[in-house]
Structures are given as C-alpha cells and as structure tokens.
Design a protein around this motif. Sequence first.
Motif, PDB file in Angstrom:
ATOM      1  N   ILE A  83       1.105  -1.118  -0.191  1.00 58.44           N
ATOM      2  CA  ILE A  83       0.445   0.338   0.120  1.00 58.44           C
ATOM      3  C   ILE A  83       0.333   1.376   0.469  1.00 58.44           C
ATOM      4  CG2 ILE A  83      -1.527  -1.363   1.066  1.00 58.44           C
ATOM      5  CD1 ILE A  83      -0.908   0.053   3.582  1.00 58.44           C
ATOM      6  N   GLN A  84       2.411   1.025  -0.279  1.00 61.86           N
ATOM      7  CA  GLN A  84       2.562   2.558   0.109  1.00 61.86           C
ATOM      8  C   GLN A  84       2.334   3.652  -0.908  1.00 61.86           C
ATOM      9  OE1 GLN A  84       6.946   1.989  -1.416  1.00 61.86           O
ATOM     10  NE2 GLN A  84       6.057  -0.261  -1.950  1.00 61.86           N
ATOM     11  N   GLU A  85       1.692   3.213  -2.165  1.00 61.40           N
ATOM     12  CA  GLU A  85       0.917   4.342  -2.962  1.00 61.40           C
ATOM     13  C   GLU A  85      -0.031   5.067  -2.661  1.00 61.40           C
ATOM     14  OE1 GLU A  85       1.238   2.850  -6.476  1.00 61.40           O
ATOM     15  OE2 GLU A  85       3.523   2.562  -6.832  1.00 61.40           O
ATOM     16  N   ASP A  86       0.167   4.761  -1.130  1.00 57.88           N
ATOM     17  CA  ASP A  86      -1.352   5.225  -0.722  1.00 57.88           C
ATOM     18  C   ASP A  86      -1.511   5.590   0.697  1.00 57.88           C
ATOM     19  OD1 ASP A  86      -3.765   3.800  -3.209  1.00 57.88           O
ATOM     20  OD2 ASP A  86      -2.336   2.742  -2.358  1.00 57.88           O
ATOM     21  N   VAL A  87       0.073   5.700   0.928  1.00 58.29           N
ATOM     22  CA  VAL A  87      -0.465   6.269   2.496  1.00 58.29           C
ATOM     23  C   VAL A  87       1.300   7.427   2.138  1.00 58.29           C
ATOM     24  CG1 VAL A  87      -1.328   4.067   3.915  1.00 58.29           C
ATOM     25  CG2 VAL A  87       0.789   4.226   2.916  1.00 58.29           C
TER      26      VAL A  87
END
Length: 630
Positions: free
Chosen positions: A572-576
């Motif tokens: 999820i690194q692109e979302d947080v």
Amino acid sequence: MISAAVFGAIALASQHPWIVRTEGYGQSVLWRLRGPIEPPPDVVILAIDEYSLSQGSIYAGSPERYPHLAPIESWPWQRQAYALAIDRLLEAGARAVAVDVLFLDPSLYGPADDAALEATLAKWGDQVVLAALYDASPTDLGGFTTLLTPVLNGAVHQGLINIAPDADGQVRLAPETVLAQLRQQHDFVDTLPAFATATLQAAGDPNPQWPSEQLFFYGPGGTIPTISFANLLEPDNWERYRHQFAGKLVIIGPTAVSLQDIHRTPMDNTMPGPEIHAQTIAAMLEGRTLNPLLDNALLRGILSGLLIGGLGLGLGYRFSQPLPRLLGFGTTITLWGATAYLLAMGPPGQLIPLAIPVACLGMGGIAYIATGAIGNQLEEQRLRRTLERYVSPAVAKEILSQPEDFTSLGVGQQVQAAVLFSDIRGFSRLSYQLGAEQTVQMLNTYFNDMVAAILVERGTIDKFIGDAIMAEFGAPISQGAKQDALSAVRAALGMRKSLTALRQRLQAEGLPPLFHGIGISYGNLVVGNVGSPQRLEYTAIGDTVNVASRIESLTKKVGTDLLITSPLYDLIQEDVIAVDHGEHFVAGREKEAVQVYGIISLRDESDTLYQQVQRDLQAHLAATPKGPPK
C-alpha cells in the motif's frame, strides 16, 4: 421419511378398499398415458346400438317397405332377430358367435319365436355361445346366490358374463378371477366358464388358458371393430358387410347407453359390456396377461415400504439443499412411474404398486424438503448471528451466500491476510483509578467505537483479550491482497479518529484520557475453529499473528500509535504517507529483525489528526507518573 415408508407398507399390505381405489387410479393413469393400441383383427362386435334400436320406429311407420326390420320393432327384440344374425354370420364364415344377451324366460312373442332360435342353435350350436349369469344378491337373511342360464335348448356353449368393479367403480379384474372370487365368497359350485373362455371354446380351442388376474385393455370403447346390428338385417347392407365377419369371433351385445350395460374402466368411463368381453378375447388370443409382480400382498407391502424408505433416506442424506433434494425426489418418483409403466405394458404385463409409493415418496420428500429448508434457515440465522459478532453484516451475508465455502472454514485453511492488534496504554493503572464499574463501562464504550471502525472496513473481529482487540482483514473473505491491507490501515485510522473523539468526551467528563497502540502485519495465516468440542472459537494462528502483537507493543518504544510491517507497507506504499521507523528485533524473531513503518495518513488526506494524536500522546506520557500505581 420412515413414517411414510411404514405407512406405505401397512397400506399396501392391508388391501383396504381405499388403498385399492387409490392404486386403481394410479393404474388408470398408466393406461391413459399409453393410449389405444391395435387389437388383433380376429374379433368383431355386432352392436345393439342406438341406431339399431331406432330402426323399430322406421318399421312401425312403413312396415310394408321395411319388412326386414320386423324382428327389431320393439325392445326386447324377437329372438328370430338373433336366429337370423347367427345364421348369416356363420354362413359368412365366422368362427364363433357369442350372444351377450340373457334369455332367461320364454319369449314375449310366443313359442314360435323361441322355436326359431332353437332351430338355429340345433344347426350351429357348437359354434354359438349364450350368456349365463351368476347372480349374488344381498338380502335381509344374508347373501342369495343363483345361477341364471338360458331357457333355450340346443346351445352347446354357455358363458358367464359377470363383470365386477373394483372399489373405485372401475372394471379391472379378468372374468375368471371375478368368478373365482364369487365362488369362494358364496360357496357356490358350477362348471360354466367365463363368457370369453366359452367363446374361444366355441371357436375350436378346447381348453383356452389365460393366467391373467386383470384385464388387458387395448383402448377405450370402440377400439374393437363394431358394426350395427341393423346393417345385418337389411339385405343390401348385409352383402356389403358380410366379408368383414369371415374367420372372426363375433360378439353380439348391447352398446346403447339406454340399455345400461355401460361400465367404467381404466381406459374410459363408458365402455359397453360386449366391448369388455371382446377385448378380453383379444387379449387371450395374443396371450397378453396382467398380474401383480408379487402375488402376496403382505410381501408386496413390506418390499415397497423398504424401497420407499431406502430411496427416501438415501436422497435425503445425498442432497442437503432444498432444490437438489426436490429434483432428486422428483426424478425418483418419475423413475418409479416409468418402471411401473414399462412393467405393465411390456410382455408379460406385471403390476407393481404405483399410487401409494409415489404418494409416500412425494409426502416424504415434501417433509424432507420443508424440514431441510427450515433447518437451513435456522442454521443460517444462527450462523448469521454468530458471524455478525465477528464481521460486518455485509460480509456475513456474503459468507452465507456461499455456504459450501463457509463450511470449509471450520476445518481450517491457510490464507494470506492482514492481522491487527490494538491495546489500551496504561490500562492497569486506569482501571485502578476508576474502579470496576466505571472501568467496564469505559471499556465497553471503547470497544463499541473500535469495533465499528473495524467492521466498516470488512474486518473480522477475532477476539477480545482483556483491553486488547485482535482482528483480521482477508479472512474469511478476501478482497485481494492490496485491498485487504488497505482496509486494515483504513480501519486503524478510523480507530485513531474514533479514539480521539472519545478521549475528548472523557476529558470533558473529568475522566482520564485513553490512548492505544495498533500493530498490523500481513502474511500467511491458518484460520479455522480452534478449541474443544465444548467451546470452539474461530481464530487465526501463525507467525503473522505473533508479529502483529509484538509490533503493537513496539508502538510504546517508538512513540507512536500505529505501526505496520514491511510486507503490508509494500502492498500500500503508494496509498499512504508513512514514517520509516527502521528494523527492530521482537520476541519470537530474535534472529530476524522486523522492518516497521508508522502510518501518518492516507496519501490524499491531511496529517492534522496524526499531529494532534502525537501531541496528546507526548503530553500524556509526560504527565503520567512512572512506576506501578499506588
């Protein structure tokens, strides 16, 4: 199902009139489904029909023009009419003539009329059959039995025309069977054969055998070729019809409804008596018999009951859902009916119980389906109530819509999911300050807000451990690895927001503020029902669970409220927006460090809440006394 099988066995063994009637209806369905078939060409009916009866009025209106109609001017006809018919039929080459009319008293037209028929009998007597009747009449003093025979001399062959309906009013029993029953019931002894048997004897068969308990029907009334009696009397008509009687067995008898020799049969409700005798003769000629597959009624009932019970119970255990069970019972009933049909219509014709087994299978199947459906509904309600303790109503509905998949969860399965642990900071000190009642009240309020945040993101509440919460995302229903991981973080952020609001309410009431730590890990889990038969609990176990618990504890050391592991962060690194807190050794992972990240916010959201929580947490830690409560 067992009750239905027992009922069927007892009913069929009892041969109660109601059961006989019901089975008769079932057999009638088979006959009517089959429809008429071609009879042998050896039998013809010379019918005393409405047309022939109406010719008397024509003669009365013009006797000089129609003198040939004089013998049939009024009913009963002159016996000269039958004498003329016998003469013409046998001269035309008929093999035998059977007269289905009782001549029990001297002719109303005088001795000369009787003499005319007796002269014909003297000429053709060995090829003619006259009707006799075994009369069994009930009286106030008991049964009265009489053998009624013709008063005429010269008839070599006499045949009993007795026809007996079953309990449902339909004629099924073969004539010889009817006579055997009458003789047994009334202790009456005679040597006369049935009308059909006597006809074959007159045609040259000295000892015709037909071991059939029931009649075989070729079709409804009119199936056997039928010619009006009046056509035989008119000279021109007779020349046109005489070839149709060559080599035939001819039955002379009443087919007119007004003469009341009409009977109900499995084929129709208006079959004349002569047609029944003619079809019996046809069946005897072709050897078409119809007998029960098992003669013994008790054995027939027991075997049928065992089959009903075995088939019904087998279907019930084989199919657990209502629709497959319905199709199973429907198919079995159809196969039973098809078997009964093929056995009855094939040579030799054999009868098996039909209506009662079909009814028992139908009633048992309906009961099975109904109780199964009710049981499924109750089980679904129970499962729904159970599931909704752990998951959101939407997830519970999704699980219950796939009951086969849910069943597999109980035995355990390996999945990939996110595990969330949360724990209240300093809860022991807090509970000491508040006392039992306020502690429980505050804890329930806290759990209510936290659980709501988890369930809204389709999380599964695994368990409460004191003041801690354990939840999974992706078990038992997964939305995909990234979505499961993102749902876990969203739930944690929702818990952060809910706790901030709760903390403000508590402070406004003068109560101590609440803070918690949350740890989330992603990886392989084993989920299923764990425990003893007395108490089972759906839970998750494995290294991922241990890591999530350990990094929740790590939040105290790091000084934040929410940590996740690198496998989850990678998804999820692109979302947080996150803070790298480096690698740490935790209990159970002493040889392998765990990389953790602190979650600030979702990428499209403000970090204001995170900053506020951090300030509140630092202020709380600074104001909290060190050491155990005093």
